[in-house]
Design an enzyme around this catalytic site. Structure first.
Site, PDB file in Angstrom:
ATOM      1  N   ASP B 396       0.871  -1.156   0.000  1.00  0.00           N
ATOM      2  CA  ASP B 396       0.000   0.000   0.000  1.00  0.00           C
ATOM      3  C   ASP B 396       0.921   1.222   0.000  1.00  0.00           C
ATOM      4  OD1 ASP B 396      -2.268   1.560   0.376  1.00  0.00           O
ATOM      5  OD2 ASP B 396      -1.883   1.648   2.521  1.00  0.00           O
ATOM      6  N   ASP B 820      -1.606  -0.807   5.836  1.00  0.00           N
ATOM      7  CA  ASP B 820      -1.925  -0.338   7.178  1.00  0.00           C
ATOM      8  C   ASP B 820      -3.408  -0.099   7.391  1.00  0.00           C
ATOM      9  OD1 ASP B 820      -1.973   1.846   5.428  1.00  0.00           O
ATOM     10  OD2 ASP B 820      -1.884   3.207   7.122  1.00  0.00           O
TER      11      ASP B 820
END
EC number: 7.6.2.1
Lengths: 339, 1215
Positions: B396, B820
Site C-alpha cells: 500500500d 496499514d
C-alpha cells in the site's frame, strides 16, 4: 551525569539469545581442514587396517562340515531321519600346533534364529524362574506353550524347543591310541545370562519345580537333567541351553560348544591326527541346513574376521586417494574469491 | 462455518432488494437482516472440539497415525507396541488444539471489543446508549464528532449547514482527505429533534448487500414522496466522522452485511509452500512405504515357499496360515515397522521450530519502533519459512511507504534557494533531528509543529525583503484551505487548518509560520495577519485547479485597493505564462527546481501579476457571461482563465516533501537486490503514486521506459499491454499467441521472462479492471512481470486482492502484502503472507495480518534476516529429518532379506521408541533454532543470499530425492558393515557376540553416531547450546542404554527389558568399536568429499559469502551503508497531487463555511447541475463500466499525463 533511561516494558530484551547473537563456532568445509583431515583419517585407517589384518591372519580356524550329505562322509549314515542315536566319527589332522586356548564351536547355516516369530516365542519370566509362568506360560510361546494334553511346556516356546542336541567327543590319535581331549564347558555363556537373565526356581530338588509340566516336545531329557555329570549345570542355567537361547543375528551362525584348555592341551592342540565322535541328533536336512564344527583360537579382536582389516585398509587408501584428488581440484579450480 | 453460521447458509435465497422502514423494528425483523454484531472467530465452546479435531485429521499424517494405531492393536500384525503411536499422537493433537484455541480466543476478544462499543440509538422515542452489536437495521442512531460510523447509514441530518457531514475514509480506502456527504433536505429538516426523528417513518428500498464502496442505489419514500438515494448520502461503516458536531443516520446494512465487511475477503487457512510440498512428499512417502512393504511381502511369500515351509520343524506355522496369508500379515507388520519414514514427531518439531522463529521476530529489538513503542509481532506462527521465499511484495502507499505528512522543505525566492543548511566550509549538512531549527517565537500564531532549519529565510522575512513577503503573501492567499479554531483540549483557541490536500496545508502552514497567517475567509474575503498586522483582502475570483490547468489562481484586492492575481501551479505550466522580463530568474529558478526534484520533492512555481482595474472589470463581465452560457461553458471559461493568467511575474518555487517512512528507498533498493519485485497498489491518484514511486526508488530515471496504461476499454488496455511487451522484448509478440490458451483445467504456471533493460509499469484503477478480465489478465500479468516495478493506482480494496490472486494463480511464487488500513485487508488476506503496519490508528490491517510491525523498513529485516534464516533452518531441518528417519528405517528393509522377511526389527524396541523422541530430537531442534549461515549484518550486505529461497533451492523434490539416496547409501553401510564385521566372529574370550541383541546394539550405536556426525556437517553455527544438545544426546543414549540393559531394569520387568547385558558384553569389545567407527566414518566421508568438491567446483552464493565472512573475520564487517540515495532526477512534479477539482467553487459558494449559506457571492454557481460537489477523490472511477463521466475523466488524465511527460523530460544536465 548519567541519565537512566527507562525502557518500555514492550521493548524486547537485549540478550544474546533473543537477538540471535549467541557466540558460536562456524566451521566451514575449507581445504585447510578437509584435505589434511582426509590424509589423517586415511593414514590412521591404514594403520588400524594393517594391525587388524595381521592379527586376523594369525588366527587359526579349522572348520569341518559334518552334515553328511557327502556320500564319503561317515555321518552320511545318520542323515536318514529314521536312524536313532546315530553316532558318526570324523577324522582330521592338524599340521602345526593349534595355539590355545582353542575354542570348539558348532555351526548351523540357513537357520533362522532371527525370525521374528521364532524370536518372540519364549517366556522371559518363566526362564527367570517365575513359577506362575510354569503353570501358565506366556502366549508368546505358542505353538509350544501347551502340549496336546494341555500340559504347560517348560521351557516353552520355539527357541527352547529347538535346542541343539548333537554332542561331540574329541580324541587325539597318538600311536593308534585314542586319547580324549578334555572339553571345558564352564562359563561358555555370558555372565549376565548365567547370573541374571536365567534363573532356576528356588525349589530343591529342582525337579519338583517342574511337577505338572512337560518337557519341550523335541527334547529327550527334561531341562533339569540336561547334564548328568554336573548337577549344578542343569535347569535354565545349563550352559549349552544358555548359549542356544541367545539367538543369532544372522541365518548362518556358530555357537560356542566347549573350550580346550586343560591338561596337555593348555597350549593348544598339538599337531597330529584327531577323531571327532559325534552323536548326530539334530535334523537340518529338511531345511537345507548345514552343520559344522569349528576349532578356532582368538586374539584381542576376537575371532577370525578378515573383513574388518580389509575394509579399514581399503577405506584408508580411498581417503588418501581422495585427498590427492581434492588437492588437485583445489589447486586447479580453487575457490573463486571474487564476488 | 459454525452451527450458528448454518442459518446464514440456509438463508441462501439471495436478497435481491432490501426493504426497511425507519423506527419499525417489528417490520424490519421480518426480513431477518444481519445484526450489527460481527464475528471473525472460528469456533465456540461447543464446536471447538469436533471442528478442530476434524480439521486436524484432515492432515494426512494425523489420519495415518490413527490407522496405524488400529493396526497395532491386532496381535498377529503388531510388531511394535501400541503406545509408541498413541502418546505422540495425543501430544501433537493437544499442542495444535491449544494453539488454535488461543488464536481463536484472541479473535473472540477483538470481536467483543468492537461489538461492545457504544453508540446512541433512538429507541422508544428516546436516545439510549446501546452496544454496537445491538444495533439493528432500521434504527436511527446519533453519531458524534470523531466517532466511528457504526454501520452503513443513510445520513438523515447533521449539525452542519446544508446537512453536510465530513468523513474520513482512511479505514476504507486509506485516503485521509476529508470527504463530504450531504443529507436530503427533507430529512435534514428533522434536525436533532428527537420527537421528529422518532416520528420519521421513511421506507427505504435499496440494493442488496454488496462490496462496492463507490456505488449505492435506492429510494426513500417519506410522506408520500419518493427520493433517490445515491452514494453521497451514505455513511459507511469504517469511516470516522470529522468536523461535525453530530449527525443522525438510519441503519441500512449492519454487521456482516456492511460494505466494509463484504470487502474483507474470506479468511482462509494459510499454508506455506513448504507445507504443501511436505504434504506431497508425505504422500509420496506413503506410496513408497507401500512399495517397500509390498516388496517385503512378496519376499516373505517367496521365503515361506522356499524356506519357511521347510523350516516348519523348528518354526511351525499357525494353523491354516499359508504362505499367502503370512505374506499378507507381513505386509501390515512392515507398515507398522517402517512407519518411521513419516514419524509424527516431524510435525511437532516443525511447529516448534516455527514457534521459536516467531518468537525471534517478537523479540527482535531491531524491529522495535521506540517512537510508537511497538515491537514487531508474529501473529501467525505457521508461516515463518515462507518469509524466506517471497518473490512479490504488494504494498500500500499511504501510511505504509509514506507517512502521509507533507512538509514544506525548501523554497526558491527570487533566485535564491532556502532550506539547506551549510557549515563554515560551505559543505551542505545533512538535516537531522538534532540540528537546531528556526525559532518562530516572534510569531505568536506560529504552528509549533512546523520545523525549518535555514535561518536565512526568517532573516529575510524580518528584513522585509519585498519578494519574500510577496512569496508568503501568495501562499497565504492562493489556496482553498479553511481555517478554524480548536474548541476543546489544552490548545483551545489555537488556529488550525482544514486543507483539502495535505500539500496545500503544508504551504499555508509555512506561510503562517513565516508571518503571513491565514486567519479566516468568507466567500468574498480572506483575512490574514501579515507580520502581526491584520489585513483583509477582497477575494474577487478563484480560478480553480483542474487536471489540465494544473494551477490555481486567485484575484484579490488588497486593503489599499490594488488588484493582484496570484498563481501557483506546476512549474512547466506557470513558466509558459511568465513575462519575458523574468527569463533570467527563470533560469536560476529552474536550476533550483531541478535540484528539488532531484531530491524527490514536489515542486510548485509561484507567480503574480498586478491587474488593471479597468481590464479586470471587463474580464469579469465576460467571465460572468461565459459562466451563464449553456453550451461549451467549460472551454470558454478555460479560455478566459488562460487570457488573464499570462505575463505573470515569477516569485519563486516551493518544494514539499511527501514524507516517506524512514528508510523506504533503502529498503526497496535492498529488496530489489534480493530479486523481490515490489508492486505498489494504492487508492491514490496516478500522479501521486508515480511521484512516490520515484522518490522511493521504485521507478528510476535510468529506467528505459515507464509504461502508462490508462485505456478505457478492454481492447485498448490489451493493446497497450501488448505494445509494452513488444517494446520490452521484441520477440514477445509471437509467444503471446500461445499464452492465453489455458483451457480451464489446470493452471499453467507462467515462467519468468528475461527482458533487456529496466522498465516500470503504471496502471490505473479502471484500466486495471479491464486488465483483470479473464481475456486480458495473462497479458497484464506478463507485462507486469517483465517490468521491474509496477504501480497500480486508484484501485479498490477488492482489486488489490484480485491482483494478488492473479499473481498467486499464474506465478508459482510467494507473495506478501503489506498495508496499514482497512482497505488493505482483502489483499493482506489474499497474499501468502500479510503484513500489517501497526502503531497507527486503524487496527483492521493488523488484525487480519500474519505479521505486524511499525515501520515499512522493518520489512527488509523480516525478510532478509528472519525469513531467510527461518527458511534455511526449516529446510535444513527437513532435509536432515528425512535423512535420519529414512536411514533409520531402510536398515530394517535390508535386514528383512536376512531374517526371512519376518518383520523382525533391527533395533531394540526401546531404541525405536526413543530415537525420535530423545536421542535425535534436541540436536536437530537446536540446529533449527540456532543455525545461521551468516549473521544479520552480512545478510544485509548480500541481499542476493535471499534468492535461493525464491527458487526453492534448499528443499525441493530434488533435494528430497537426494536425501533419500543419501539415506539409502547410509543404511546400506549401516547394515552391511556390521553384518560383515560380526559374521562368524566372537568375543576376545571366545564367547558369542554375533547374536541378535549385540547386532542390534552395534547397528543402533553406529546409526546414532552416523546421524550425529551428519548433523554436525549440516550445522554451520555451533553455539554452546547446540554442542551441548549433540554431545548430550549421545551421552544420554549411552546412559539410557546402559540403564535399560542393566540388571535392575530386567529384574523389574523381565519381559520389557530382555536386552540385559548386551551393552556390557558387546561394548567392551575392540572390534565392536572399530566397527562403529568404520561405519559412521564411512557414512559421512562421501558426503564431505561431495560437498567439498561442490564448493570448489561450483560454489553457491552462500558458500561465497561464508568464505568472505571467514576472510573478513579479523576485520569487522563494514557497517551497513547509510548513504542517502540521491537521484539525479530531472523530473518535476505537477501541482499538488492529491488536489482535487471543485473546491474553489465550494469556497466561493460559502457552503463550507459555518454560517448561513450565501448563494452565489461574487460568482454564480458554475456548470454543475448536482447539488453538493463531487470531488474527484478516489471514490470516483472505481467501476469499470457504464459510467460515462468516469470515462471522460480518464480521457482528461491521459492527455494531461502525456503532456506532462513530454514536457518534463528535457535533456537537462544531471545534477
Amino acid at each position: 551525569m548519567v541519565r537512566i533511561k527507562k525502557e518500555s516494558p514492550d521493548r524486547p530484551d537485549n540478550t544474546a539469545f533473543t537477538q540471535q547473537r549467541l557466540p558460536a563456532w562456524q566451521p566451514i568445509l575449507s581445504a585447510g581442514i578437509v584435505i589434511p583431515g582426509f590424509v589423517l583419517i586415511g593414514l590412521a585407517f591404514i594403520g588400524v587396517g594393517v594391525g587388524l589384518f595381521i592379527t586376523s591372519r594369525d588366527i587359526q580356524v579349522l572348520e569341518i562340515d559334518y552334515t553328511g550329505t557327502d556320500q564319503t562322509s561317515d555321518c552320511n549314515k545318520c542323515t536318514n531321519p529314521n536312524t536313532k542315536n546315530c553316532v558318526c566319527t570324523l577324522s582330521f589332522n592338524i599340521d602345526t600346533l593349534f595355539k590355545g586356548p582353542v575354542f570348539f564351536y558348532y555351526g548351523l547355516t540357513n537357520y533362522f534364529q532371527n525370525h521374528r516369530r521364532y524370536g518372540v516365542s519364549r517366556d522371559y519370566k518363566q526362564l527367570y524362574g517365575d513359577l506362575a509362568n510354569f503353570k501358565d506360560p506366556s502366549t508368546d510361546c505358542a505353538p509350544y506353550r501347551l502340549d496336546s494334553r494341555n500340559n504347560p511346556i517348560v521351557p516353552c516356546g520355539s527357541v527352547a524347543n529347538s535346542l541343539f542336541n548333537d554332542t561331540f567327543k574329541l580324541y587325539q590319535i597318538v600311536n593308534g591310541q585314542r586319547n580324549v581331549v578334555p572339553f571345558d564347558g564352564k562359563g561358555i555363556a555370558w555372565w549376565t545370562d548365567y547370573n541374571v537373565k536365567f534363573k532356576n526356581p528356588d525349589v530343591t530338588p529342582l525337579q519338583n519345580a517342574f511337577n505338572g509340566t512337560v518337557k519341550p516336545l523335541f527334547w529327550t531329557k527334561a531341562v533339569y537333567e540336561l547334564d548328568f555329570s554336573d548337577p549344578s549345570n542343569n535347569g535354565f542355567i545349563n550352559q549349552d541351553f544358555l548359549v542356544w537361547m541367545r539367538r543369532a543375528a544372522l541365518p548362518n551362525f556358530r555357537k560356542l560348544y566347549r573350550r580346550i584348555a586343560e591338561e596337555n592341551y593348555t597350549n593348544g592342540l598339538p599337531a597330529g591326527n584327531y577323531s571327532l565322535e559325534i552323536s548326530y541328533n539334530y535334523p537340518v536336512l529338511s531345511f537345507n541346513g548345514r552343520k559344522k564344527v569349528v576349532f578356532s583360537n582368538v586374539s584381542w579382536m576376537g575371532g577370525k574376521n578378515d573383513f574388518l582389516g580389509i575394509a579399514y585398509l581399503v577405506i584408508g587408501s580411498l581417503c588418501v586417494v581422495m585427498s590427492v584428488v581434492m588437492l588437485i581440484v583445489y589447486a586447479k579450480f580453487k575457490f573463486p574469491e571474487d564476488d | 462455518m459454525s452451527f450458528f453460521g448454518l442459518d446464514c447458509v440456509t438463508k441462501t435465497e439471495r436478497e435481491l432488494e432490501r426493504k426497511l422502514r425507519a423506527n419499525d423494528r417489528e417490520y424490519n425483523r421480518s426480513f431477518k437482516y444481519a445484526k450489527n454484531a460481527i464475528k471473525t472467530s472460528k469456533y465456540n465452546v461447543f464446536t471447538f472440539l469436533p471442528l478442530n479435531l476434524f480439521e486436524q485429521f484432515q492432515r494426512i499424517a494425523n489420519a495415518y497415525f490413527l490407522v496405524l494405531l488400529v493396526l497395532q492393536v491386532i496381535p498377529q500384525i503388531s510388531s511394535l507396541s501400541w503406545f509408541t503411536t498413541v502418546v505422540p499422537l495425543i501430544f501433537v493433537l493437544t499442542v495444535t488444539a491449544a494453539k488454535d484455541a488461543t488464536d481463536d480466543l484472541n479473535r473472540h476478544r477483538s470481536d467483543k471489543r468492537v461489538n461492545n462499543r457504544k453508540v446512541q440509538v433512538l429507541i422508544d422515542r428516546k436516545l439510549r446508549s446501546e452496544k454496537w452489536m445491538d444495533v439493528q437495521v432500521g434504527d436511527i442512531i446519533k453519531l458524534e464528532n470523531n466517532q466511528f460510523v457504526t454501520a452503513d447509514l443513510l445520513l438523515l441530518s447533521s449539525s452542519e449547514p446544508l446537512n453536510l457531514v465530513y468523513i474520513e475514509t482512511a479505514e476504507l480506502d486509506g485516503e485521509t482527505n476529508l470527504k463530504v456527504r450531504q443529507a436530503l433536505t427533507v430529512t435534514g429538516d428533522l434536525g436533532d429533534d428527537v420527537e421528529k426523528l422518532a416520528d420519521f417513518d421513511g421506507e427505504v428500498r435499496c440494493e442488496a448487500p454488496n462490496n462496492r464502496l463507490d456505488r449505492f442505489a435506492g429510494t426513500l419514500t417519506f410522506a408520500g414522496q419518493k427520493y433517490a438515494l445515491d452514494n453521497e448520502k451514505i455513511l459507511l461503516r469504517g469511516c470516522t466522522l470529522r468536523n461535525t458536531e453530530w449527525c443522525f443516520g438510519l441503519v441500512l446494512f449492519a454487521g456482516q452485511e456492511t460494505k466494509l465487511m463484504q470487502n474483507c475477503g474470506k479468511s482462509t487457512f494459510k499454508r506455506t509452500s513448504v507445507d504443501r510440498l511436505m504434504n506431497v512428499l508425505v504422500l509420496c512417502i506413503f506410496g513408497f512405504l507401500v512399495c517397500m512393504c509390498t516388496v517385503l511381502a512378496i519376499g516373505n511369500y517367496i521365503w515361506e515357499i522356499n524356506k519357511g515351509s521347510n523350516f516348519t520343524v523348528f518354526l511351525p506355522r499357525e494353523d491354516g496360515n499359508t504362505a499367502g496369508f503370512s505374506s499378507f500379515l507381513t505386509f501390515w507388520s512392515y507398515v507398522i515397522i517402517l512407519n518411521t519414514v513419516v514419524p509424527i514427531s516431524l510435525y511437532v518439531s516443525v511447529e516448534i521450530i516455527r514457534l521459536g522463529n516467531s518468537f525471534y521476530i517478537d523479540w527482535d529489538r531491531k524491529m522495535y519502533h521506540s517512537h510508537s513503542d511497538t515491537p514487531a509481532e508474529a501473529r501467525t506462527t505457521t508461516l515463518n519459512e515462507e518469509l524466506g521465499q517471497i518473490k512479490y511484495i504488494f504494498s500500500d502507499k499511504t501510511g505504509t511507504l509514506t507517512q502521509n505528512i507533507m512538509i514544506f522543505n525548501k523554497c526558491s525566492i527570487n533566485g535564491r534557494s532556502y532550506g539547506d543548511v551549510y557549515d563554515y566550509t560551505g559543505q551542505r549538512l545533512e538535516i537531522s533531528e538534532q540540528k537546531d531549527s528556526v525559532d518562530f517565537s516572534f510569531n505568536p500564531l506560529a504552528d509549533p509543529r512546523f520545523v525549518f532549519y535555514d535561518h536565512s529565510l526568517v532573516e529575510a522575512v524580518k528584513l522585509e525583503n519585498p519578494e519574500v513577503h510577496a512569496f508568503f503573501r501568495l501562499l497565504a492567499l492562493c489556496h482553498t484551505v479553511m481555517a478554524g479554531e480548536k474548541k476543546e483540549g489544552d490548545d483551545q483557541g489555537e488556529l488550525y487548518y482544514q486543507a483539502q490536500s495535505p500539500d496545500e496545508g503544508a504551504l499555508v502552514t509555512a506561510a503562517r509560520n513565516f508571518g503571513f497567517v491565514f486567519r479566516s475567509r468568507t466567500p468574498d474575503s480572506i483575512s490574514i495577519v501579515e507580520m502581526g498586522k491584520q489585513r483583509s483582502y477582497e477575494l474577487l475570483a478563484i480560478l480553480d485547479f483542474n487536471n489540465v490547468r494544473k494551477r490555481m489562481s486567485v484575484i484579490v484586492r488588497n486593503p489599499e485597493g490594488k488588484l493582484s492575481l496570484y498563481c501557483k501551479g506546476a512549474d512547466t505550466i506557470v513558466y509558459e505564462r511568465l513575462h519575458q522580463s523574468c527569463s533570467k530568474l527563470m533560469d536560476v529558478t529552474t536550476e533550483h527546481l531541478n535540484e528539488f526534484a532531484g531530491e524527490g520533492l514536489r515542486t510548485l512555481a509561484l507567480a503574480y501579476k498586478d491587474l488593471d482595474e479597468e481590464y479586470f472589470n471587463g474580464w469579469k463581465q465576460r467571465h460572468h457571461e461565459a459562466s451563464t452560457e449553456l453550451d461549451d461553458r467549460e472551454s470558454k471559461l478555460d479560455a478566459l482563465y488562460e487570457e488573464i493568467e499570462k505575463d505573470l511575474l515569477l516569485l519563486g518555487a516551493t518544494a514539499i516533501e511527501d514524507k516517506l517512512q524512514d528508510g523506504v528507498p533503502q529498503t526497496i533498493e535492498q529488496l530489489s537486490k534480493a530479486d523481490i519485485k515490489v508492486w505498489v497498489l494504492t487508492g491514490d491518484k496516478q500522479e501521486t503514486a508515480e511521484n512516490i514511486g520515484y522518490s522511493c526508488n521504485l521507478l528510476r530515471e535510468e529506467m528505459n521506459e515507464v509504461f502508462i496504461v490508462s485505456g478505457s476499454s478492454s481492447d485498448d488496455v490489451r493493446q497497450e499491454l501488448r505494445n509494452a511487451q513488444t517494446s520490452m522484448k521484441p520477440s514477445a509478440a509471437e509467444n503471446s499467441v500461445f499464452l492465453p490458451e489455458e483451457k480451464g483445467e489446470g493452471v499453467k504456471p507462467m515462467k519468468d521472462e528475461v527482458v533487456n533493460g529496466e522498465y516500470g509499469l503504471v496502471i490505473n484503477g479502471h484500466s486495471l479492471a479491464f486488465a483483470l478480465e479473464r481475456s486480458t489478465e495473462l497479458d497484464f500479468l506478463r507485462t507486469a512481470c517483465m517490468c521491474k516495478s509496477v504501480i497500480c493506482c486508484r484501485v479498490t480494496p477488492l482489486q488489490k486482492a484480485q491482483v494478488v490472486e492473479l499473481v498467486k494463480k499464474y506465478k508459482q511464487a510467494v507473495t506478501l502484502a503489506i498495508g496499514d488500513g482497512a482497505n488493505d485487508v482483502s489483499m493482506i488476506k489474499a497474499a501468502h503472507i500479510g503484513v500489517g503496519i501497526s502503531g497507527q490508528e486503524g487496527m483492521q490491517a493488523v488484525l487480519s495480518s500474519d505479521y505486524s510491525f511499525a515501520q515499512f523498513h522493518f520489512l527488509q529485516r523480516l525478510l532478509l534476516v528472519h525469513g531467510r534464516w527461518s527458511y534455511l533452518r526449516m529446510c535444513k531441518f527437513l532435509r536432515y529429518f528425512f535423512y535420519k528417519n529414512f536411514t533409520f528405517t531402510f536398515v530394517h528393509f535390508w535386514f528383512a532379506f536376512f531374517c526371512g522377511f519376518s518383520a523382525q526389527t533391527v533395533y531394540d524396541e526401546w531404541f525405536i521408541t526413543l530415537y525420535n523422541l530423545m536421542y535425535t530430537a534436541l540436536p536437530v531442534l537446536g540446529m533449527s533454532l540456532f543455525d545461521q549461515d551468516v549473521n544479520d549484518v552480512w545478510s544485509f550486505q548480500h541481499p542476493q543470499l535471499y534468492v535461493p529461497g525464491q527458487l526453492n533451492l534448499y528443499f525441493s523434490k530434488k533435494a528430497f530425492f537426494k536425501c533419500a539416496i543419501h539415506s539409502c547409501y547410509s543404511s546400506l553401510v549401516l547394515f552391511f558393515i556390521p553384518y560383515a564385521a560380526l559374521q562368524d566372529t566372537v568375543r576376545d574370550d571366545g564367547k558369542d557376540v554375533a547374536n541378535y541383541q549385540s547386532f542390534a546394539l552395534l547397528t543402533q550405536t553406529s546409526l546414532l553416531f552416523a546421524v550425529s556426525i551428519q548433523l554436525g556437517l549440516e550445522m554451520s553455527y555451533w553455539t554452546a547450546v547446540n554442542t551441548f544438545f549433540v554431545l548430550g544426546s549421545l551421552v544420554m543414549y549411552f546412559v539410557v542404554t546402559f540403564t535399560m540393559y542393566s540388571d535392575g531394569m530386567f529384574l523389574l520387568l523381565p519381559s520389557a527389558f530382555p536386552f540385559i547385558g548386551s551393552a556390557r558384553n558387546s561394548l567392551n569389545q575392540p572390534n565392536v568399536w572399530l566397527t562403529i567407527v568404520l561405519t559412521s566414518i564411512l557414512c559421512v566421508l562421501p558426503v564431505v568429499t561431495y560437498r567439498f568438491l561442490l564448493i570448489q567446483l561450483c560454489p553457491t552464493i552462500n558458500d561465497k559469502v561464508m568464505f568472505k565472512v571467514r576472510q573478513a573475520k579479523a576485520t569487522l564487517p563494514p557497517p551497513p551503508r547509510r548513504t542517502r540515495i540521491r537521484r539525479s532526477s530531472t523530473r518535476r512534479s505537477g501541482y499538488a497531487f492529491s488536489h482535487a477539482q471543485g473546491y474553489g467553487e465550494l469556497v466561493t459558494s460559502g457552503r463550507f463555511l459555518r454560517r448561513p449559506a450565501i448563494r452565489s457571492a461574487g460568482f454564480p454557481q458554475v456548470g454543475r447541475t448536482t447539488t453538493g460537489f463531487s470531488p474527484m477523490g478516489r471514490s470516483a472511477g472505481y467501476s469499470p463500466t457504464g459510467r460515462p463521466q468516469n470515462l471522460k475523466v480518464s480521457d482528461v488524465e491521459v492527455t494531461s499525463l502525456q503532456m506532462y511527460r513530454t514536457i518534463t523530460d528535457p535533456p537537462l544536465s544531471h545534477t
